[in-house]
Design a protein around this motif. Structure first.
Motif, PDB file in Angstrom:
ATOM      1  N   ILE A  40       0.788  -1.178   0.038  1.00 13.59           N
ATOM      2  CA  ILE A  40       0.093   0.054  -0.144  1.00 13.59           C
ATOM      3  C   ILE A  40       1.105   1.368  -0.160  1.00 13.59           C
ATOM      4  O   ILE A  40       0.180   2.414  -0.427  1.00 13.59           O
ATOM      5  N   SER A  41       2.056   1.188   0.453  1.00 16.73           N
ATOM      6  CA  SER A  41       2.620   2.440   0.570  1.00 16.73           C
ATOM      7  C   SER A  41       3.520   3.043  -0.506  1.00 16.73           C
ATOM      8  O   SER A  41       4.055   2.598  -1.325  1.00 16.73           O
ATOM      9  N   ASP A  42       3.699   4.596  -0.374  1.00 14.41           N
ATOM     10  CA  ASP A  42       4.423   5.072  -1.388  1.00 14.41           C
ATOM     11  C   ASP A  42       5.755   5.302  -0.634  1.00 14.41           C
ATOM     12  O   ASP A  42       6.789   5.062  -1.365  1.00 14.41           O
ATOM     13  N   ARG A  43       5.843   5.761   0.451  1.00 13.92           N
ATOM     14  CA  ARG A  43       7.133   6.003   1.331  1.00 13.92           C
ATOM     15  C   ARG A  43       6.863   5.212   2.753  1.00 13.92           C
ATOM     16  O   ARG A  43       5.594   4.844   2.882  1.00 13.92           O
ATOM     17  N   VAL A  44       8.019   4.677   3.361  1.00 14.28           N
ATOM     18  CA  VAL A  44       7.747   3.799   4.614  1.00 14.28           C
ATOM     19  C   VAL A  44       8.519   4.490   5.513  1.00 14.28           C
ATOM     20  O   VAL A  44       9.962   4.797   5.242  1.00 14.28           O
ATOM     21  N   ALA A  45       7.988   4.731   6.759  1.00 12.77           N
ATOM     22  CA  ALA A  45       8.853   5.050   7.902  1.00 12.77           C
ATOM     23  C   ALA A  45       8.810   3.889   8.939  1.00 12.77           C
ATOM     24  O   ALA A  45       7.859   3.053   8.984  1.00 12.77           O
ATOM     25  N   VAL A  46      10.148   3.638   9.229  1.00 16.83           N
ATOM     26  CA  VAL A  46      10.582   2.372   9.997  1.00 16.83           C
ATOM     27  C   VAL A  46      10.466   2.877  11.765  1.00 16.83           C
ATOM     28  O   VAL A  46      11.405   3.900  11.707  1.00 16.83           O
ATOM     29  N   MET A  47       9.913   2.282  12.726  1.00 11.29           N
ATOM     30  CA  MET A  47       9.779   2.928  13.955  1.00 11.29           C
ATOM     31  C   MET A  47      10.484   1.767  14.806  1.00 11.29           C
ATOM     32  O   MET A  47      10.026   0.771  14.696  1.00 11.29           O
ATOM     33  N   TYR A  48      11.317   2.344  15.666  1.00 12.51           N
ATOM     34  CA  TYR A  48      11.833   1.367  16.805  1.00 12.51           C
ATOM     35  C   TYR A  48      11.840   2.206  17.854  1.00 12.51           C
ATOM     36  O   TYR A  48      12.672   3.411  18.021  1.00 12.51           O
TER      37      TYR A  48
END
Ligand code: ATP
Length: 485
Positions: free
Chosen positions: A266-274
Motif C-alpha cells: 500500500i505504501s508510497d514511502r515507508v517509515a520504520v519505527m523502533y
C-alpha cells in the motif's frame, strides 16, 4: 486524569455549508504532492501510575528531592516527518514501538507531551475544544478491529451517518443518500443500509468503517492495522479498495502495520519505527531494496520465507527490546545492533572488534555454558585476544566469567564506571549454570565490557540522523545510523 480527549457532542455551525465538511470546509487547499501534514519533534510520554503524584519520584540525593517524569514511558520520542497530499506513508515496526501512540497523537486523540503537528500549516498540538472538534472532520481514523469499532445495536446506515450528524452535515435525507452512495463506493450494496454489523464478514465490516470515515469528506486518514484481523485473501481486496478510494477522493493515508507485505502493497514511502523513534524513512522501493538501517535490515530478513534452506540465515533480531521508560542513549537500536560501531579510543582490526562485540553480547545475555579462560578465548576469539588496551580489558572480563580464573578477576568490576545508564537488563537470559558457578560473575563482566566498549561507541554517545543517497527513486532517504557518518 485520562490522556484521552473525547469528541464532544454535535454543535454545528449554522452558517456553514452542510453538504461539504472536511477538506472543502476548511477552505485551505493543499495541492497534490504538497505537504499536508508535518510532524515536528513530536513526543508522547505516558505516566506509568495514575493519580495525583503519577510521574513524581523521590530522589534523596538531590535537592529538592523530587524528580518529575522519571518513570514515564517514552512511547513516541522526538519524531519528525511529513506526509504529502495523495500519498500513503507506511509506518512499520515491532509491537510496542509506538506506532499506535504516534497515530493517535497525530489525530489528537492523545495530547502530545511536546512537539508540533502541522496540518495544512495549522498546529493541531495547540488546538482544543470546538476548533479541534471541527478539525476531526478532516482527519479520520480506521482501527484494526472492525468488530469492536461498530456498535452492534446500530444499523449500518446509522453507523455511517453518525459522523455526518455529529458535524451537522446534510439533512436526514441527504445523509441517507450519501450513506447509500458510500456503501457502494466501498464495495458493498446500498441495500445493506438497514442491516446490523453482525450480518457482515470481517472484511465487509472494515468496508463499513471506511464508509463511515469517508462520510465527512476527510483529507487524511490514519489507518491503524486496518487489515491485520482479516484473512490474507481478504486483505488484498480491502487494500485495493482503499487504493481506489484514495484515488477517487484524493485521500492521504498514514498506514500503520507490522506486516511488511501489507506495507509493501500500500505504501508510497515507508517509515520504520523502533522504540519511539523513526529510524529509517524512504520511498518504498528504496527501503525494501536498499535498506540502510541495521534494524530495517533485520526486520526485512525476519520476513518468513517458504524455502526452509534459507531459514538459518534469518532471525537476526536478537535480544529483547529495551524498556521505553529508560531507552538506550544515542541510537535506540544499539543494544541489539549487530553492527555496533567500535569505540574510537582503541586500535581495533575489524575482526578484533567483531569478536569482542560477539563476546560482549554473549556475556550480557549469558548465552554460554561456564568454561575455562582458554576455552572462552578459543570459542570467541579464535585463540587470539585483541592487542593493546582493548585486549587487556577483554582479558579482565574473561577472568570474571571463566571457571578457572574467578579469583584473578575479583574486584575488577568495582572500578568500572558509574553505570549511569542501564541497558535495561531485559536482554539478560540469566543462564542458571553460570550464575551458580562460584567463579563466574556475569554482572561484573557485563558492566566492564559495556562501560569500556559499548557505552564509548558513537552509537551510545550521539543520536544519529543522516540522509543517504537513494539508489531507487529520487526522494530523500533518511537513515538514523552512524554507519552513514
Ligand atoms: N495509555 C498508556 N499508558 C501507558 N503506556 C502506554 C499507553 N499506551 C501505550 N503505552 C506504551 O507505549 C509504548 C508504545 O505502545 P503502542 O501501542 O503505541 O505501540 P505499537 O507499536 O502500536 O504496538 P502494537 O502494534 O502492539 O499496538 C508501549 O510500551 C506501550 O506499553
Amino acid at each position: 486524569m485520562s490522556d484521552t480527549v473525547q469528541d464532544p457532542g454535535s454543535d454545528r455551525d449554522p452558517d456553514g455549508d452542510r453538504s461539504v465538511i472536511g477538506s472543502e470546509m476548511s477552505g485551505e487547499d493543499v495541492a497534490h504532492g504538497e505537504t499536508l501534514l508535518e510532524v515536528d519533534g513530536l513526543k508522547k510520554y505516558f505516566s506509568q501510575e495514575s493519580g495525583l503524584l503519577s510521574g513524581v519520584s523521590l530522589d534523596p540525593s538531590q535537592f529538592p528531592p523530587i524528580e518529575i517524569g522519571r518513570n514515564r514511558v517514552k512511547a513516541v520520542d522526538d519524531v519528525n516527518f511529513e506526509i504529502r497530499r495523495g500519498e500513503t506513508l507506511g509506518l512499520v515496526g515491532e509491537s510496542g514501538c509506538g506506532k499506535s501512540t504516534l497515530g493517535r497523537t497525530i489525530l489528537r486523540l492523545l495530547k502530545p507531551t511536546d512537539g508540533n503537528i502541522y496540518f495544512k500549516g495549522q498546529d493541531l498540538a495547540d488546538l482544543s475544544g470546538e476548533a479541534l472538534r471541527q478539525k476531526r472532520a478532516e482527519i479520520q481514523m480506521i482501527f484494526q478491529d472492525p468488530q469492536s469499532s461498530l456498535d452492534p445495536r446500530m444499523k449500518v446506515g446509522r453507523i455511517i451517518e453518525e459522523p455526518m450528524r455529529a458535524h451537522g452535515m446534510l439533512d436526514d435525507e441527504g445523509r441517507e443518500a450519501r450513506a447509500k452512495d458510500l456503501l457502494e463506493k466501498v464495495g458493498l450494496d446500498s441495500r445493506h443500509y438497514n442491516r446490523h454489523p453482525h450480518a457482515f464478514s470481517g472484511g465487509q465490516r472494515q468496508r463499513v468503517n471506511l464508509a463511515r470515515a469517508l462520510s465527512v469528506n476527510p483529507d487524511f486518514i490514519v489507518c491503524d492495522e486496518p487489515v491485520s484481523a482479516l484473512d490474507v485473501s481478504i486483505q488484498a481486496q480491502v487494500l485495493n479498495t482503499m487504493e481506489e478510494l484514495q484515488e477517487e477522493f484524493g485521500l492521504t493515508y498514514l498506514f500503520i502495520a507490522h506486516d511488511l507485505s501489507v506495507i509493501r502493497h500500500i505504501s508510497d514511502r515507508v517509515a520504520v519505527m523502533y522504540l519511539g523513534n523513526v529510524v529509517e524513512l524512504a520511498e518504498k522501493e528504496e527501503l525494501f531494496e536498499n535498506p540502510q538501517h541495521p534494524y530495517t535490515e533485520a526486520l526485512l530478513e525476519s520476513i518468513p520465507v517458504p524455502d526452509p534452506r534459507q531459514r538459518d540465515a534469518r532471525g537476526v533480531l536478537e535480544g529483547e527490546v529495551p524498556s521505553p521508560v529508560n531507552p538506550p542513549s544515542g541510537c535506540r537500536f544499539r543494544t541489539r545492533c549487530p553492527r555496533l560501531i567500535a569505540p574510537d579510543e582503541y586500535a581495533w582490526t575489524d575482526e578484533e572488534w567483531a569478536h569482542t562485540r560477539a563476546f560482549l553480547r554473549a556475556v550480557k545475555r549469558r548465552t554460554f555454558e561456564p568454561m575455562t579462560a582458554a576455552e572462552i578465548e578459543a570459542e570467541f576469539f579464535g585463540g587470539e585476544l585483541p592487542t593493546g588496551d582493548a585486549g587487556e580489558i577483554v582479558r579482565r572480563a574473561i577472568d570474571h566469567v571463566a571457571t578457572d580464573r574467578g579469583d584473578a578477576g575479583a574486584g575488577v568490576g568495582a572500578e568500572t564506571g558509574s553505570g549511569t545508564e542501564t541497558e535495561s537488563g531485559s536482554d539478560t537470559a540469566g543462564g542458571p549454570e553460570g550464575v551458580g558457578h562460584p567463579n563466574v560473575d556475569w554482572a561484573d563482566a557485563t558492566e566492564l565490557l559495556l562501560e569500556s566498549f559499548a557505552r564509548q561507541s558513537i552509537c551510545a554517545r550521539e543520536r544519529p540522523a543522516y540522509e543517504v543517497e537513494p539508489e531507487y527513486g529520487t526522494e530523500p532517504h533518511f537513515a538514523a545510523c552512524h554507519l552513514h557518518r
